[in-house]
Scaffold this active site. Structure first.
Site, PDB file in Angstrom:
ATOM      1  N   GLY A  43       0.821  -1.158  -0.071  1.00  0.00           N
ATOM      2  CA  GLY A  43       0.082   0.090   0.110  1.00  0.00           C
ATOM      3  C   GLY A  43       0.886   1.117   0.091  1.00  0.00           C
ATOM      4  O   GLY A  43       1.961   1.281  -0.443  1.00  0.00           O
ATOM      5  N   GLY A  44       0.335   2.375   0.465  1.00  0.00           N
ATOM      6  CA  GLY A  44       1.090   3.599   0.551  1.00  0.00           C
ATOM      7  C   GLY A  44       0.866   4.592  -0.737  1.00  0.00           C
ATOM      8  O   GLY A  44       0.175   3.989  -1.399  1.00  0.00           O
ATOM      9  N   ASN A  52       6.017  -1.222  -7.441  1.00  0.00           N
ATOM     10  CA  ASN A  52       6.613  -1.974  -6.555  1.00  0.00           C
ATOM     11  C   ASN A  52       7.622  -2.897  -7.374  1.00  0.00           C
ATOM     12  O   ASN A  52       8.327  -3.385  -6.907  1.00  0.00           O
ATOM     13  CB  ASN A  52       5.487  -2.774  -5.867  1.00  0.00           C
ATOM     14  CG  ASN A  52       5.299  -2.288  -4.502  1.00  0.00           C
ATOM     15  OD1 ASN A  52       4.734  -2.957  -3.688  1.00  0.00           O
ATOM     16  ND2 ASN A  52       5.446  -1.118  -4.279  1.00  0.00           N
ATOM     17  N   ARG A 192       5.633   9.381  -7.597  1.00  0.00           N
ATOM     18  CA  ARG A 192       4.423   8.933  -6.350  1.00  0.00           C
ATOM     19  C   ARG A 192       3.645  10.221  -5.993  1.00  0.00           C
ATOM     20  O   ARG A 192       2.401   9.646  -5.864  1.00  0.00           O
ATOM     21  CB  ARG A 192       5.229   8.328  -5.184  1.00  0.00           C
ATOM     22  CG  ARG A 192       6.129   6.842  -5.405  1.00  0.00           C
ATOM     23  CD  ARG A 192       5.013   5.955  -5.663  1.00  0.00           C
ATOM     24  NE  ARG A 192       4.558   5.414  -4.464  1.00  0.00           N
ATOM     25  CZ  ARG A 192       4.819   4.550  -3.604  1.00  0.00           C
ATOM     26  NH1 ARG A 192       5.922   3.634  -4.052  1.00  0.00           N
ATOM     27  NH2 ARG A 192       4.132   4.160  -2.747  1.00  0.00           N
ATOM     28  N   HIS A 270      11.896  -2.008   3.870  1.00  0.00           N
ATOM     29  CA  HIS A 270      10.616  -2.644   3.619  1.00  0.00           C
ATOM     30  C   HIS A 270      10.372  -2.934   2.239  1.00  0.00           C
ATOM     31  O   HIS A 270       9.458  -3.539   1.692  1.00  0.00           O
ATOM     32  CB  HIS A 270       9.379  -1.533   4.020  1.00  0.00           C
ATOM     33  CG  HIS A 270       8.195  -2.251   4.042  1.00  0.00           C
ATOM     34  ND1 HIS A 270       8.028  -3.359   4.723  1.00  0.00           N
ATOM     35  CD2 HIS A 270       6.892  -1.879   3.552  1.00  0.00           C
ATOM     36  CE1 HIS A 270       6.524  -3.721   4.807  1.00  0.00           C
ATOM     37  NE2 HIS A 270       5.866  -2.862   3.879  1.00  0.00           N
ATOM     38  N   TRP A 271      11.700  -2.523   1.332  1.00  0.00           N
ATOM     39  CA  TRP A 271      11.570  -2.508   0.053  1.00  0.00           C
ATOM     40  C   TRP A 271      12.583  -3.689  -0.535  1.00  0.00           C
ATOM     41  O   TRP A 271      13.413  -3.279  -1.287  1.00  0.00           O
ATOM     42  CB  TRP A 271      11.622  -1.149  -0.746  1.00  0.00           C
ATOM     43  CG  TRP A 271      10.515  -0.388  -0.746  1.00  0.00           C
ATOM     44  CD1 TRP A 271       9.106  -0.863  -0.386  1.00  0.00           C
ATOM     45  CD2 TRP A 271      10.465   0.994  -1.123  1.00  0.00           C
ATOM     46  NE1 TRP A 271       8.338   0.353  -0.509  1.00  0.00           N
ATOM     47  CE2 TRP A 271       9.189   1.521  -1.046  1.00  0.00           C
ATOM     48  CE3 TRP A 271      11.471   1.908  -1.383  1.00  0.00           C
ATOM     49  CZ2 TRP A 271       8.769   2.561  -1.269  1.00  0.00           C
ATOM     50  CZ3 TRP A 271      11.206   3.026  -1.780  1.00  0.00           C
ATOM     51  CH2 TRP A 271       9.658   3.808  -1.715  1.00  0.00           C
TER      52      TRP A 271
END
Length: 290
Positions: A43-44, A52, A192, A270-271
């Protein structure tokens, strides 16, 4: 293999009454007979399948028929009002997409929010799921030592609930995602930002968020309580420096899922698919090939 671009891989299909957008590529363009891998994004603000996983697609598509799916409420997929918890809603939509495309079973890669959807797929539609590769997954991770909400979730809520979010808030959120700050470029922030501030994207984000805030569905998002029912082989992957879903969140899942193993990426947030792309791609190809 010809260069795989956003537009050259872009597809849409009707499934479960929704228009779902996805990207697809396969070994030498061969879709028939190739094992299928479906990748579900996190998400985000401004998140999508391509943002992603676009850079992972060329490697995985050398081995598998690979689909990057914009989950409901994200990317170019529809932004409906939800009638159940998000993980179940998205899992049902992905199942319908598989039926529409004639895919009987697939392996799944799920990042964060997409990890929760992939787990719900395995629980509610077990025959559709081969193996699961989960990256800092939502719903199934339980923070034993880190406080809730985590730093990453706080930054996410700050952006999503701001009447007029700012680029500084977005950059702050993206900076928490990655251990290697060099990946948070001005280009990434602008890319983004353009998506995150689009009215349609904001509507989708609000509707997704509302599903998690509904107390009637809260228990359905606690996937860790059902982890013992997952029968598929599972590879849990975590960035050691993850500030969204911290590493201690892996322990209950690792102990509870009958066929689970854990890979930890050092110097990684997190990536993992971006920060440790080569290692991540090798892990995925090996796990799904054996």
């Amino acid at each position: 293999m010809a260069e795989l671009t956003y537009e050259s891989t872009s597809r849409t299909a009707k499934a479960a009454g929704l228009t779902l957008h996805y990207h697809e590529a396969a070994p030498a363009g061969r879709t028939a007979g190739a094992p299928v891998v479906i990748m579900l994004h996190g998400g985000g603000p401004g998140a999508s399948a391509w943002s992603n996983f676009g850079r992972n697609l060329p490697v995985l598509a050398e081995h598998f028929r690979t689909l990057l799916v914009d989950q409901p409420c994200f990317g170019r997929s529809d932004k409906p009002e939800l009638d159940k918890d998000y993980f179940s809603f998205s899992a049902d939509a992905v199942t319908a997409l598989m039926d529409e495309l004639g895919i009987a079973q697939a392996h799944f890669i799920g990042n964060s929010l997409g990890g929760g959807t992939a787990v719900r797929m395995a629980l509610n539609h077990p025959g559709k799921v081969g193996k699961l590769l989960l990256m800092g997954p939502g719903g199934i991770s339980v923070n034993l030592f880190a406080p809730d909400p985590t730093e990453g979730i706080k930054r996410l809520l700050e952006f999503n609930t701001a009447p007029e979010p700012t680029r500084e808030q977005l950059r702050g959120f993206l900076s928490v995602m990655a251990y290697d700050q060099s990946v948070v470029t001005d280009e990434l922030v602008e890319e983004r930002w353009a998506s995150a501030t689009d009215p349609d994207t904001r509507l989708g984000s609000a509707r997704m968020g509302a599903s998690f805030a509904d107390p009637a569905w809260a228990e359905d998002t606690m996937l860790w309580r059902e982890a013992h029912r997952i029968t598929q082989p599972v590879l849990l992957t975590w960035g050691r420096e993850d500030r969204v879903n911290p590493l201690d969140g892996a322990l209950v899942a690792l102990k509870t899922i009958p066929d689970a193993r854990l890979h930890v990426f050092p110097h990684c947030g997190h990536w993992a698919q971006t920060e440790r792309a080569d290692e991540f791609n090798r892990l995925a190809v090996d796990f799904f090939s054996h």
